[in-house]
Write a protein that holds these residues in place. Sequence first.
Motif, PDB file in Angstrom:
ATOM      1  N   HIS A   1       0.892  -0.954   0.019  1.00  0.00           N
ATOM      2  CA  HIS A   1       0.151   0.113  -0.003  1.00  0.00           C
ATOM      3  C   HIS A   1       0.872   1.380  -0.044  1.00  0.00           C
ATOM      4  O   HIS A   1       1.649   1.581   0.943  1.00  0.00           O
ATOM      5  CB  HIS A   1      -1.002   0.105   1.043  1.00  0.00           C
ATOM      6  N   ASN A  15       1.136   4.612   0.390  1.00  0.00           N
ATOM      7  CA  ASN A  15       0.672   5.831   1.003  1.00  0.00           C
ATOM      8  C   ASN A  15       1.335   7.098   0.643  1.00  0.00           C
ATOM      9  O   ASN A  15       1.834   7.966   1.552  1.00  0.00           O
ATOM     10  CB  ASN A  15       0.630   5.829   2.746  1.00  0.00           C
ATOM     11  N   SER A  31      -6.545   0.058   3.267  1.00  0.00           N
ATOM     12  CA  SER A  31      -6.749   1.529   2.315  1.00  0.00           C
ATOM     13  C   SER A  31      -6.882   2.301   3.313  1.00  0.00           C
ATOM     14  O   SER A  31      -7.980   2.901   2.925  1.00  0.00           O
ATOM     15  CB  SER A  31      -7.384   1.049   1.206  1.00  0.00           C
ATOM     16  N   TYR A  62      -6.968   4.552  -3.077  1.00  0.00           N
ATOM     17  CA  TYR A  62      -5.721   3.851  -3.627  1.00  0.00           C
ATOM     18  C   TYR A  62      -6.429   3.156  -4.872  1.00  0.00           C
ATOM     19  O   TYR A  62      -7.191   2.319  -4.921  1.00  0.00           O
ATOM     20  CB  TYR A  62      -5.743   2.593  -2.607  1.00  0.00           C
ATOM     21  N   THR A  87     -10.774   3.049  -7.240  1.00  0.00           N
ATOM     22  CA  THR A  87     -10.189   3.109  -5.968  1.00  0.00           C
ATOM     23  C   THR A  87     -10.787   2.556  -4.981  1.00  0.00           C
ATOM     24  O   THR A  87     -12.177   2.135  -4.899  1.00  0.00           O
ATOM     25  CB  THR A  87      -9.959   4.605  -5.802  1.00  0.00           C
ATOM     26  N   ALA A 130      -3.124   7.510  -4.280  1.00  0.00           N
ATOM     27  CA  ALA A 130      -2.099   6.244  -3.779  1.00  0.00           C
ATOM     28  C   ALA A 130      -2.342   5.293  -4.661  1.00  0.00           C
ATOM     29  O   ALA A 130      -3.523   5.229  -5.353  1.00  0.00           O
ATOM     30  CB  ALA A 130      -2.433   6.111  -2.313  1.00  0.00           C
ATOM     31  N   TRP A 131      -1.809   4.271  -4.489  1.00  0.00           N
ATOM     32  CA  TRP A 131      -2.168   2.855  -4.955  1.00  0.00           C
ATOM     33  C   TRP A 131      -1.368   1.578  -4.521  1.00  0.00           C
ATOM     34  O   TRP A 131      -0.730   1.747  -3.306  1.00  0.00           O
ATOM     35  CB  TRP A 131      -1.228   2.739  -6.307  1.00  0.00           C
TER      36      TRP A 131
END
Length: 216
Positions: free
Chosen positions: A102, A104, A143, A152, A189, A206-207
């Motif tokens: 994750h 951030n 997330s 994300y 997301t 974010a991703w």
Amino acid sequence: RRYQQLCFCFGTLCLILVLSVIGVCVYCKYTKLEENHNLTSLNEKLMEDRKNLTEIIETWNELNVSRAQWSIDQYCPTSNDGRRCTPCQSGWNFHMFRCYLHNNANPSDQKTWEEAQEYCKTKNSNLTVVSNQAEKKFVDDNSWAENEINGYWIGLRAVKGKWKWINGSDLTDLNWIHHQNAVEGHCVTSRAGRDWNTMNCNDKNAWICEKKALSV
């Protein structure tokens, strides 16, 4: 007189024959020299190619050794008790034989959907593909909306009127997306405490990257 003419003709023919033989010999010798020169050039080129190939193989072997050592250091870091291997690298979360990262990112470092996927590729991974409800819960629960994170990116986007995962498969449970229409140019997301949301793929977020865990 006729005898003299015959002798002259015969002599001329002999001269022509001798010159022809000499010409053939010279041609053969020149051709052989040229062939030898070509063979020498070809041999030199083959030797140079062999040298280059040897250097490439040596470089490749060094890279493989370096990569193997990097993998060992990443998955089996050294501690006071020696090396201890884990299924995921440091910073990645393990769940059901998969590793998740994750990211951030602060607003200035957030990425579009495509940029996020390219980043995941540099980590030998892809944006996460959710296969079942248990995995969805894990992804959503991690997330967290912090540092001005709106969501994300996950590996789900609209392709020709359908919701498609990045591996090419279709989204089978449309309840996860609350039957939102698959509008071209929109991606999905995840965020804890909120349903999956669709937004323009060029927005910055974010991703989450995902890859197979190491068997230890």
